[in-house]
Design an enzyme around this catalytic site. Structure first.
Site, PDB file in Angstrom:
ATOM      1  N   ALA A 151       0.846  -1.196   0.000  1.00 32.36           N
ATOM      2  CA  ALA A 151       0.000   0.000   0.000  1.00 32.36           C
ATOM      3  C   ALA A 151       0.877   1.239   0.000  1.00 32.36           C
ATOM      4  O   ALA A 151       1.822   1.324   0.785  1.00 32.36           O
ATOM      5  CB  ALA A 151      -0.901   0.009   1.236  1.00 32.36           C
ATOM      6  N   CYS A 152       0.589   2.159  -0.906  1.00 37.62           N
ATOM      7  CA  CYS A 152       1.343   3.420  -0.919  1.00 37.62           C
ATOM      8  C   CYS A 152       0.383   4.583  -0.701  1.00 37.62           C
ATOM      9  O   CYS A 152      -0.819   4.390  -0.557  1.00 37.62           O
ATOM     10  CB  CYS A 152       2.117   3.582  -2.221  1.00 37.62           C
ATOM     11  SG  CYS A 152       1.064   3.625  -3.693  1.00 37.62           S
TER      12      CYS A 152
END
Lengths: 104, 151
Positions: A10-11
């Site tokens: 996840a960014c």
């Protein structure tokens, strides 16, 4: 039996690094002969969601995240390697090696 | 996927001789093309959003490639620009390399579940594929670039 890894990526924007990190983990896990399944938590929501039995069966968990992991309770009690997505994009092999080193 | 991709990216989304003096200039020029193409309503506002994302962590992913991107209210249709620059640009890349290949991703605010967003995600994943990167680096024509990206 080969070691089993589950991972969450996840960014911040959820557009690119989430998916690059996922691919790079898969690429190097495969190269080194480990089983891996990767859940992406990006702009399209949660994809390839890890089932609880997959998490339970995993030897080690990798969180390649620059933000918080959604539904972290699923991973309680598991050994977790936490890294940033950029580190994984830069060096996927190192992330896999570090994760395996946690449980070897 | 290829059916949707043909509408997603065309010759208008490819620049093979971007003459930019630095990172900001490159993003600005590509944003202006997106505005001309009708994908962005306000190039300056989009550029600002991309630079804000850029300020958090570099999008120079190594291998001379950068993927600046932004979710921005100025984007009317989720799309991307591909560019090769005439001179390598400083981008504080993860591996220290200068950048001459840019994928600028423009994402509309309500793009969740959007087919174009999915394609940008797929494209991002393919950037980890050494064969894809080698092919993109070798491509010298707009047609060649499009063929590789759409494959």
């Amino acid at each position: 039996m080969s070691k089993k890894i589950v991972a969450v990526t996840a960014c911040i924007a959820g557009i690119a690094h989430t998916y690059m990190a996922a691919q790079n983990l898969k690429k190097y896990a495969k190269k080194e002969g480990y089983d891996i399944k990767v859940e992406t938590q990006g702009a399209m929501g949660m994809e390839n969601r890890l089932a609880q039995d997959e998490i339970d069966a995993a030897d080690v968990v990798i969180f390649a995240v620059d933000t918080v992991v959604a539904e972290p309770d699923r991973f309680e009690g598991k050994p977790v390697l936490k890294v940033g997505t950029s580190e994984v994009v830069k060096d996927g092999k190192a992330a896999i090696d570090q994760a395996i080193a946690l449980v070897n | 996927m290829s059916e949707k991709l043909s509408g997603f990216i065309s010759a208008n989304n490819v620049v093979l001789d971007l003459d930019a003096k630095d990172r900001e200039d490159a993003i600005r020029q590509l944003a202006e093309i997106l505005q001309k193409n009708g994908n962005v309503s306000n190039a300056a506002a989009f550029c600002q959003d991309v630079l804000e994302r850029e300020a958090m962590t570099t999008t120079g992913i190594g291998n001379n490639i950068a993927i600046p991107h932004g979710k921005s209210a100025a984007v009317t249709e989720t799309t991307m620009m591909f560019a090769k620059t005439t001179t390598p640009l400083e981008w504080q890349s993860l591996d220290g390399s200068k950048v001459n290949i840019i994928f600028l991703m423009a994402v509309a605010p309500q793009a969740k579940g959007n087919a174009h967003l999915k394609m940008l995600a797929n494209l991002s994943g393919r950037l980890m594929d050494d064969d894809f990167v080698a092919a993109i680096k070798q491509a010298q024509t707009v047609e060649a670039v499009l063929k590789i990206i759409k494959k």
